[in-house]
Enzyme design. Structure first.
Site: not given
Length: 404
Positions: A121, A198, A201, A224
């Site tokens: 990202h 990261d 997700q 999320k």
């Protein structure tokens, strides 16, 4: 098996209609929806004990402080950090990454190398480019193949005693690929490099264990994970957090201030300048409670079934191509239809009540790799159903017929 009917009752927004059609929400990789149990916690905060924390001796301040710090402990337990002060509250994954990138400005020198994967990202690309510009460090990229898997043999070749930092997402937001982060972490540590993962997700789908992974930094966002926007967390090993300088100056992050000298507070407050998103932090803890009550193993199994079913049904549409066919992936499907622009498909789907994401998904290098302007991305959550997948497939087929 999950009781999906009961779970869906927890999410008021799923009762909405869009353009006269029942909402089919398939943009969960951008943000998940929020259950009533978390909404109630947010309302309760503002109704009953809204106050600033860590500073007041009055009852409301102490109650808010207690609940905020209990939320930190919930996050610590969920991610299995050793200490609660290794959990830093942030505004989200982007903020978390920038804290680390800014901190390493004082720890890198010209010629040092930092590695980043090709499927990141923008939030896990741009801060490291800025860090390289500030320090003279060299940014190198771990490439990927057409299936959307990292070329680990090239990663092995890139690693050296010049490698100081490695950055990788746990799961690709654009492709759904689950990266082999344990292998990435262990190999980086073998050459003395630190690793930031990261987890934005991954956190909605995988219960990552900080101690088992032995990762140096891990970042995630509440929105999320059925929580509110504007709050997230940075996990950092205590020894690394002590090495990094504060990211911002202000109230709360200090021990003592004079006009001659300021000393900084201990962890975690050193990185938490100013009044935080108190309600958001408390709601983050409530969201973790909600998801853990359902069960992450159960969530993963159910979502994998949705992924397999949706993949099978979408591929029946002539000319449809899926980008990201890794053997190990989560419930994200990025696709295009030959000759059609993803934005046009997404716009028609919206008219039919189906919410998907179109574009480059803040992962433009991936799109450049495939030579495309973007994709249509359908991303599934545990409250989605096979009936909604069928609605998606019918809507895509209708969009195709209208646009050809």
């Amino acid at each position: 098996m999950l009781d999906i009917t009961k779970i869906r009752e927890d999410f008021p927004i799923l009762k909405r209609e869009v353009n006269g059609k029942p909402l089919v929400y398939l943009d969960n990789a951008a943000t998940s929806q929020t259950p009533q149990q978390v909404i109630d916690v947010i309302v309760d905060y503002y109704h009953n004990y809204n106050a600033n924390i860590h500073r007041g001796v009055h009852a409301l301040s102490q109650e808010a402080t207690d609940k905020y710090e209990v939320a930190r402990q919930k996050i610590q337990k969920h991610f299995n950090a050793r200490k609660s002060y290794e959990i830093i509250f942030t505004s989200g994954t982007t903020h978390s990454i920038n804290i680390v990138a800014n901190g390493f400005t004082t720890l890198l020198k010209k010629g040092d190398e930092i590695l980043v994967s090709a499927m990141e990202h923008h939030s896990n690309i741009v801060p490291w480019q800025m860090l390289a510009e500030r320090t003279g460090a060299v940014l190198r990229v771990i490439p990927m193949n057409m299936e959307g898997e990292l070329l680990m043999e090239v990663y092995d070749e890139l690693l050296s005693d010049m490698t100081k930092l490695v950055f990788c997402n746990h799961i690709s937001n654009a492709l759904g690929t689950i990266n082999p982060i344990k292998e990435i972490i262990d190999k980086a540590h073998a050459v003395g490099a630190a690793v930031l993962i990261d987890g934005a997700q991954a956190a909605p789908h995988i219960k990552a264990d900080m101690q088992q992974l032995d990762v140096d930094f891990y970042a995630a966002s509440a929105h999320k994970m059925c929580g509110p926007t504007g709050v997230g967390m940075l996990y950092g090993k205590e020894e690394w957090l002590n090495k990094l300088p504060p990211y911002q100056g202000g109230g709360e992050m200090i021990a003592e201030v004079t006009f001659e000298k300021t000393t900084y507070a201990d962890l975690p407050h050193k990185f938490e300048a100013g009044t935080p998103n108190i309600c958001g932090g408390i709601a983050f803890g409530a969201a973790l409670d909600y998801m853990n009550h359902i069960g992450f193993d159960e969530i993963a199994e159910y979502e994998h079934g949705l992924l397999e079913y949706a993949t099978q049904e979408l591929l029946k549409i002539e000319g449809l191509r899926i980008y990201g066919t890794a053997k190990d992936k989560t419930s994200v499907i990025s696709f295009n239809i030959e000759g059609l622009h993803p934005y046009d498909i997404g716009s028609i789907l919206d008219k039919l009540g189906v919410a998907v994401r179109t574009g480059h998904h803040c992962a433009q290098p991936i799109m450049d790799f495939y030579g495309i302007p973007g994709t249509v991305r359908a991303s599934f959550c545990f409250y989605n159903t096979k009936d909604e997948v069928n609605t998606l497939v019918k809507a895509v087929a209708r969009a195709k017929a209208m646009l050809e």
